[in-house]
Design a protein around this motif. Structure first.
Motif, mmCIF file in Angstrom:
data_model
loop_
_atom_site.group_PDB
_atom_site.id
_atom_site.type_symbol
_atom_site.label_atom_id
_atom_site.label_comp_id
_atom_site.label_asym_id
_atom_site.label_seq_id
_atom_site.Cartn_x
_atom_site.Cartn_y
_atom_site.Cartn_z
ATOM 1 N N PRO A 15 -36.642 56.154 -3.118
ATOM 2 C CA PRO A 15 -35.310 55.697 -2.710
ATOM 3 C C PRO A 15 -34.266 56.805 -2.816
ATOM 4 O O PRO A 15 -34.238 57.556 -3.799
ATOM 5 N N ASN A 16 -33.455 56.906 -1.785
ATOM 6 C CA ASN A 16 -32.342 57.859 -1.708
ATOM 7 C C ASN A 16 -32.773 59.313 -1.582
ATOM 8 O O ASN A 16 -31.945 60.212 -1.692
ATOM 9 N N ASN A 31 -28.825 50.992 4.526
ATOM 10 C CA ASN A 31 -27.985 51.388 3.402
ATOM 11 C C ASN A 31 -28.195 52.878 3.139
ATOM 12 O O ASN A 31 -29.324 53.327 2.996
ATOM 13 N N ASN A 86 -40.642 50.518 0.905
ATOM 14 C CA ASN A 86 -39.891 51.683 1.362
ATOM 15 C C ASN A 86 -40.754 52.663 2.141
ATOM 16 O O ASN A 86 -40.499 53.862 2.160
ATOM 17 N N THR A 126 -33.024 51.542 0.125
ATOM 18 C CA THR A 126 -33.177 50.958 -1.200
ATOM 19 C C THR A 126 -34.612 50.486 -1.395
ATOM 20 O O THR A 126 -35.238 49.963 -0.483
ATOM 21 N N GLU A 127 -35.127 50.654 -2.596
ATOM 22 C CA GLU A 127 -36.512 50.326 -2.883
ATOM 23 C C GLU A 127 -36.811 48.856 -2.606
ATOM 24 O O GLU A 127 -36.002 47.973 -2.875
ATOM 25 N N THR A 158 -37.038 47.108 0.098
ATOM 26 C CA THR A 158 -36.265 46.392 1.111
ATOM 27 C C THR A 158 -36.655 46.897 2.494
ATOM 28 O O THR A 158 -37.185 47.990 2.639
#
Length: 249
Positions: free
Chosen positions: A149-150, A212, A127, A98-99, A101
């Motif tokens: 992210p992701n 995550n 990130n 997650t951005e 974090t």
């Protein structure tokens, strides 16, 4: 040089998870191959099986709360590696965190930055992907570009203490040597102290910074890949998982 069975400490592959219902909790992730033990997960901390979780392919979902797999100290045959090494390679096929974090993919030792010669792979702050391994002090390498992210990544961290400091630790993202922020910190004056060390996949050893997202494969080698091997293996794993989007800012 081939990546042979003698080089392989552990190979976890979600393609080989069979007989498990969609969304079921995993008490273990049975290894595909390797000398190390299959990791286990405690009750209440068990990641979930997702048959199409990673680009339509099987993966293991970590919930960013407390999910993690663990290896013991090896005293009862439950460890990842029981001997010290001068070189190693960590490989993870995963979604980025997650951005903004900090999330841990893998940690070895009683605590990275505190234990002797611990290892780690994680996403930090904006990130950026960070690796550190094989040193009596921190020996970190942080990518310059932020990971989207992701995004789907093949992350490879190679360490060889017999090389000069500038080349001892090398990070590869999706088939390319990653641009890193400044020189590596710390030193590389000793073997990685694997013997008797607990290891966790998906969090720190103390349970903090839980990851995550999905992890599709995780591999530990007992030697350092060459640059050419790391790039070729990255691309093979990308092809296997249908990854076409490159690591980018």
């Amino acid at each position: 040089r081939a990546i042979s069975g003698a080089d392989l400490a552990i190979w976890l592959d979600a393609d080989d998870i069979v007989g498990v219902a969609e969304g079921a909790e995993l008490t273990t992730w049975l290894k595909k191959d390797g000398d190390g033990a299959s990791p286990t997960a405690d009750s209440g901390k068990r990641p979930l099986y997702k048959g199409a979780g990673f680009n339509g392919r099987p993966a293991v979902l970590f919930d960013a709360t407390n999910d993690s797999f663990k290896w013991g100290t090896g005293d009862s045959g439950d460890g990842l590696i029981a001997t010290d090494m001068a070189a190693n390679t960590l490989i993870a096929v995963n979604t980025s965190a997650t951005e903004d974090t900090t999330k841990m993919l893998f940690e070895m030792g009683t605590g990275y930055n505190t234990g002797p010669r611990a290892l780690a792979m994680y996403y930090q702050g904006g990130n950026k992907f960070v690796t550190g391994m094989g040193a009596t002090q921190d020996f970190d390498e942080q990518t310059v570009a932020d990971c989207v992210p992701n995004i789907l990544n093949v992350c490879i961290s190679r360490f060889d203490r017999d090389l000069a400091d500038a080349a001892a630790l090398k990070t590869f993202i999706n088939g390319q040597p990653a641009a890193v922020a400044g020189p590596e910190s710390g030193n590389n004056d000793d073997d990685t102290d694997w013997s008797g060390q607990p290891c966790y996949l998906g969090s720190r050893n103390n349970g903090s910074l839980p990851f995550n997202g999905h992890i599709r494969e995780f591999i530990v080698l007992k030697r350092a890949l060459t640059v050419g091997e790391a790039c070729r293996l990255s691309k093979a794993l990308m092809n296997k998982s249908g990854i076409t989007r490159m690591y980018a800012a």
